[in-house]
Design a protein around this motif. Structure first.
Motif, short mmCIF file in Angstrom:
data_model
loop_
_atom_site.label_atom_id
_atom_site.label_comp_id
_atom_site.label_asym_id
_atom_site.label_seq_id
_atom_site.Cartn_x
_atom_site.Cartn_y
_atom_site.Cartn_z
N GLU A 66 -48.29 -12.55 27.60
CA GLU A 66 -48.37 -13.88 28.19
C GLU A 66 -47.20 -14.75 27.75
O GLU A 66 -46.65 -14.59 26.66
N LEU A 67 -46.85 -15.65 28.62
CA LEU A 67 -45.76 -16.57 28.33
C LEU A 67 -46.21 -17.62 27.32
O LEU A 67 -47.30 -18.19 27.45
N VAL A 68 -45.37 -17.86 26.33
CA VAL A 68 -45.60 -18.97 25.39
C VAL A 68 -44.87 -20.21 25.92
O VAL A 68 -45.44 -21.29 26.02
N GLY A 69 -43.63 -20.03 26.26
CA GLY A 69 -42.82 -21.11 26.80
C GLY A 69 -41.43 -20.60 27.10
O GLY A 69 -41.10 -19.45 26.79
N CYS A 70 -40.62 -21.44 27.72
CA CYS A 70 -39.27 -21.03 28.06
C CYS A 70 -38.35 -22.24 28.07
O CYS A 70 -38.81 -23.38 28.08
N MET A 71 -37.06 -21.94 28.06
CA MET A 71 -36.06 -22.99 28.00
C MET A 71 -34.89 -22.64 28.90
O MET A 71 -34.42 -21.50 28.90
N VAL A 72 -34.43 -23.61 29.65
CA VAL A 72 -33.20 -23.43 30.42
C VAL A 72 -32.05 -23.47 29.42
O VAL A 72 -31.87 -24.46 28.71
N TRP A 73 -31.31 -22.39 29.35
CA TRP A 73 -30.31 -22.27 28.30
C TRP A 73 -29.28 -23.39 28.35
O TRP A 73 -28.92 -23.96 27.34
N SER A 74 -28.81 -23.73 29.54
CA SER A 74 -27.73 -24.70 29.66
C SER A 74 -28.17 -26.11 29.28
O SER A 74 -27.45 -26.83 28.60
N SER A 75 -29.34 -26.52 29.75
CA SER A 75 -29.78 -27.90 29.56
C SER A 75 -30.65 -28.10 28.33
O SER A 75 -30.77 -29.21 27.82
N GLY A 76 -31.30 -27.02 27.88
CA GLY A 76 -32.24 -27.15 26.78
C GLY A 76 -33.60 -27.67 27.18
O GLY A 76 -34.48 -27.87 26.34
N LYS A 77 -33.80 -27.87 28.48
CA LYS A 77 -35.09 -28.35 28.95
C LYS A 77 -36.12 -27.24 28.84
O LYS A 77 -35.84 -26.11 29.23
N THR B 150 -42.24 -18.03 35.21
CA THR B 150 -43.42 -17.83 34.37
C THR B 150 -44.05 -16.45 34.55
O THR B 150 -45.03 -16.14 33.88
N LYS B 151 -43.49 -15.64 35.42
CA LYS B 151 -44.01 -14.30 35.62
C LYS B 151 -43.21 -13.30 34.81
O LYS B 151 -41.99 -13.40 34.69
N ARG B 152 -43.91 -12.31 34.29
CA ARG B 152 -43.24 -11.30 33.49
C ARG B 152 -42.14 -10.60 34.30
O ARG B 152 -41.08 -10.29 33.76
N SER B 153 -42.38 -10.40 35.57
CA SER B 153 -41.41 -9.69 36.41
C SER B 153 -40.13 -10.49 36.63
O SER B 153 -39.12 -9.94 37.08
N GLU B 154 -40.16 -11.78 36.30
CA GLU B 154 -38.97 -12.60 36.47
C GLU B 154 -38.01 -12.50 35.29
O GLU B 154 -36.93 -13.07 35.33
N TYR B 155 -38.41 -11.79 34.25
CA TYR B 155 -37.58 -11.61 33.07
C TYR B 155 -37.03 -10.20 33.07
O TYR B 155 -37.77 -9.23 33.22
N THR B 156 -35.72 -10.08 32.88
CA THR B 156 -35.06 -8.79 33.04
C THR B 156 -34.66 -8.13 31.72
O THR B 156 -34.47 -6.92 31.68
N ASP B 157 -34.53 -8.90 30.67
CA ASP B 157 -34.12 -8.34 29.38
C ASP B 157 -35.11 -8.79 28.32
O ASP B 157 -35.49 -9.96 28.28
#
Length: 127
Positions: A45-56, A109-116
């Motif tokens: 499950e997703l805990v959280g995520c961050m846009v690398w460029s903006s830090g949001k 927010t989907k696991r399939s959207e993460y590639t690495d």
């Protein structure tokens, strides 16, 4: 691409923990970096995520208010700090990268959207 998570361990309920993810192999500009977790017998499950460029950042409801994701931009390192840990936070924590970037209006927010994916670090919260 390599994502190396570290910082897991055994903590008491109510404690805080900082997990680190060292990312290498590409520029992550335009990427979203996520922290995921998987408890025994449960789906990742997703805990959280961050846009690398903006830090949001975005947080799932289960951790919102207790989790903070930050980054050391120049060191390609992303951090997850969790406070007031609960036994149900016990899991293997993974960092992952997604090439999807929605400009901060929504997040992958989907696991399939993460590639690495990194190899994971185990966090055990004892009551």
């Amino acid at each position: 691409v390599q994502l190396q998570a570290s910082g897991g361990g055994i903590v008491q309920a109510g404690d805080s923990l900082r997990l680190s993810c060292a990312a290498s192999g590409r520029s992550f500009v335009g990427y979203t970096m996520g922290w995921w977790r998987q408890s025994p017998g449960k789906e990742r499950e997703l805990v959280g995520c961050m846009v690398w460029s903006s830090g949001k950042a975005y947080y799932e409801a289960a951790v919102e208010g207790r989790a903070t994701i930050t980054r050391y931009y120049n060191k390609n390192t992303i951090l997850l700090v969790m406070n007031n840990l609960k036994p149900e936070d016990t899991a293997v924590y993974y960092c992952a990268s997604s090439p999807l970037f929605y400009g901060g209006t929504r997040y992958p927010t989907k696991r399939s959207e993460y590639t690495d994916w990194g190899q994971g670090t185990l966090v055990t919260v004892s009551s």
